[in-house]
Design an enzyme around this catalytic site. Structure first.
Site, PDB file in Angstrom:
ATOM      1  N   GLU A 155      52.440 -23.619 -34.365  1.00 40.69           N
ATOM      2  CA  GLU A 155      52.171 -22.174 -34.378  1.00 40.69           C
ATOM      3  C   GLU A 155      53.293 -21.529 -33.591  1.00 40.69           C
ATOM      4  O   GLU A 155      53.356 -21.638 -32.371  1.00 40.69           O
ATOM      5  CB  GLU A 155      50.796 -21.899 -33.746  1.00 40.69           C
ATOM      6  CG  GLU A 155      50.358 -20.455 -33.879  1.00 40.69           C
ATOM      7  CD  GLU A 155      50.692 -19.640 -32.647  1.00 40.69           C
ATOM      8  OE1 GLU A 155      51.767 -18.997 -32.658  1.00 40.69           O
ATOM      9  OE2 GLU A 155      49.912 -19.638 -31.700  1.00 40.69           O
ATOM     10  N   CYS A 211      51.967 -14.118 -28.779  1.00 39.98           N
ATOM     11  CA  CYS A 211      52.459 -14.407 -30.127  1.00 39.98           C
ATOM     12  C   CYS A 211      51.904 -13.419 -31.142  1.00 39.98           C
ATOM     13  O   CYS A 211      52.431 -13.302 -32.252  1.00 39.98           O
ATOM     14  CB  CYS A 211      52.102 -15.829 -30.527  1.00 39.98           C
ATOM     15  SG  CYS A 211      50.338 -16.191 -30.500  1.00 39.98           S
TER      16      CYS A 211
END
Length: 484
Positions: free
Chosen positions: A233, A267
């Protein structure tokens, strides 16, 4: 060494793992793999609950240690530590529910039994910005253990002392709860991480962090004699769109609060705002009226942020607001820059993620320009749309954005990631290396499983989940009918 972001002062840290120590840790995980795979869901859930309990019992001291290394503040870190323990406990409930096994039986002929089985030892590389939620005992570790996979985590260089403390608590909790020795281990150092990914005993890798780091691990894993999956990720720039009808109600203060949360080190930060003309000035005023203060996590992140803003300006983005940094350590100057759709088309660098408190505003003058900008967006973790409830543009925008991200938020911000059964924290390349999977929520354990069909196998030789007696009492589909 690790460093205090507020002052740059160094902390003594545990030594890097030697090659022999890495090999011994992997050997212990391999030896534990069969016992973990054969453990009942209740046993696995109990192990996770033991880890969650010990994290909560030591929440204060863990938050203090984390703050010394990442300077995110005790309120934020104490809360994150508690939420990480709650997440681990949630995964215990997922294990007990059993749907992740996807157990199915067709009596045939032929007699077919299909069920998910664990991959084996998993190497976990956590993130700098969430030392609890995505650290050595974060979502990746919890979901791998939930599926019966031993875990070897690599200590993060931004918080190695915290990593060691968490690992020590986990090993003790697992031992006291009766988990096999070798269920969890920790290694430290860059070379140790490389050796871990290349070790034949490792069967999968989970990573949360930069695109550069994630792709390096992905390439190394793909070039092994026996390639293994990497669930990375990495994140990219996340877009927020304001419709023409949503302009008046758009909350510029909410946007500023979202892209500067944690000093822009999420993120899911909305780093790109696509809005009608005139919104950029509102956002700039909001930033100047409420300037954030804080530190970036590492010296490298601080240097990359400063250089990255400079590169955006070279590519044609014009600064419209910048607040001063104050104090010592690795602080940053939060900034907002503006760019036209034409400049965005000419300079792809403007669409690259920049970690830190900066956002780029793209103002469009027509629906054609809006569609043009959306067509340029890279795959991302999340997007947001702001418009009226009955906005005629809303359905079309939601549909288009859903093809480029893992989560679409309407009239809200993507920065927070809720825990639950319907969460998806992932997205199309280059946000992740495996867009079909999630690193958060009830679907996250499925990364560390693979399906196997058993044909004509005697009942005693079958995995428990597909035996006739269903000894684990889990849901499964029998001849097409869901059996509870």
């Amino acid at each position: 060494m690790s460093f205090d972001p507020r002052t740059g002062a160094a902390w003594e840290t545990p030594p890097d793992s030697t090659p022999d120590e890495v090999d011994d840790t992997v050997a212990a995980a391999v030896a534990a793999a069969d016992d973990l795979a054969g453990a009942t869901p209740d046993e696995r859930a109990g192990w996770l609950e033991a880890i969650a309990d010990t994290i909560k019992d030591h929440k204060g001291e863990l938050a203090d240690k984390a703050d010394e290394e990442v300077a995110l503040g005790l309120p934020r870190l104490t809360g994150e530590c508690g939420r990480a323990a709650d997440a681990i406990r949630f995964y215990a409930s997922v294990v007990r529910e059993g749907g992740w096994l996807d157990a199915a039986i067709d009596h045939g002929p032929p007699d077919l039994r299909r069920v998910n089985v664990p991959l084996g030892p998993v190497a976990v590389f956590g993130a700098s910005n969430f030392p609890f939620g995505f650290g050595v005992l974060g979502h990746d570790t919890a979901t791998a253990l939930a599926t019966g996979c031993p875990v070897i985590a690599k200590a993060h260089p931004a918080h190695p002392r915290l990593s060691a403390a968490l690992a020590g608590l986990a090993v003790r909790a697992l031992d006291e709860a009766g988990a096999p020795a070798g269920s969890f281990g920790l290694v430290s150092g860059f070379a140790a991480g490389q050796r871990l990914v290349g070790h034949p005993g490792i069967r999968a890798v989970a990573f949360t962090g930069s695109q550069r780091g994630g792709l390096a691990l992905w390439r190394q894993a793909a070039e092994r004699d026996e390639a293994i999956p990497v669930f990375a990720e990495m994140g990219t720039v996340n877009a927020a769109v304001v419709t023409p009808n949503g302009t008046d109600k758009f909350d510029e203060n909410g946007f500023v609060g979202s892209f500067t949360l944690g000093m822009g080190q999420f993120c899911t930060k909305p780093g790109l705002l696509i809005a009608p003309e005139g919104v950029a000035e509102r956002v700039a005023a909001a930033l100047e009226n409420n300037p954030p203060h804080g530190w970036l996590l590492t010296e490298q992140i601080a240097e990359s942020f400063t250089g990255g803003v400079r590169e955006l300006e070279k590519a044609g983005a014009r600064p419209i607001a910048r607040t001063p940094a104050s104090g010592t350590g690795w602080q940053a100057q939060p900034a907002i820059l503006a760019v036209t759709p034409a400049e965005l088309r000419r300079n792809p660098v403007l669409l690259e993620e920049l970690f830190g408190p900066v956002a780029l505003v793209v103002e469009y003058a027509s629906r054609a320009e809006l569609d043009e900008v959306i067509a340029m967006l890279p795959g991302s973790l999340a997007t947001a749309v702001h418009g009226d409830e009955g906005d005629p543009d809303l359905p079309g925008l939601v549909g288009k954005l859903s093809r480029r991200c893992g989560r679409v938020v309407v009239n809200g911000w993507p920065t927070g990631v809720a825990m639950g059964w319907a969460q998806q924290h992932g997205g199309p390349w280059p946000a992740t290396t495996s867009p079909a999977h999630s690193s958060v929520g009830a679907a996250a354990p499925r990364r560390f499983l693979r399906p196997v069909t058993f044909q004509g196998v005697p009942d005693a030789a079958l995995p428990p989940a597909v035996r006739n007696s269903n000894p684990w009492h889990l849901p499964r589909r029998v001849d097409g009918v869901l059996e509870q």
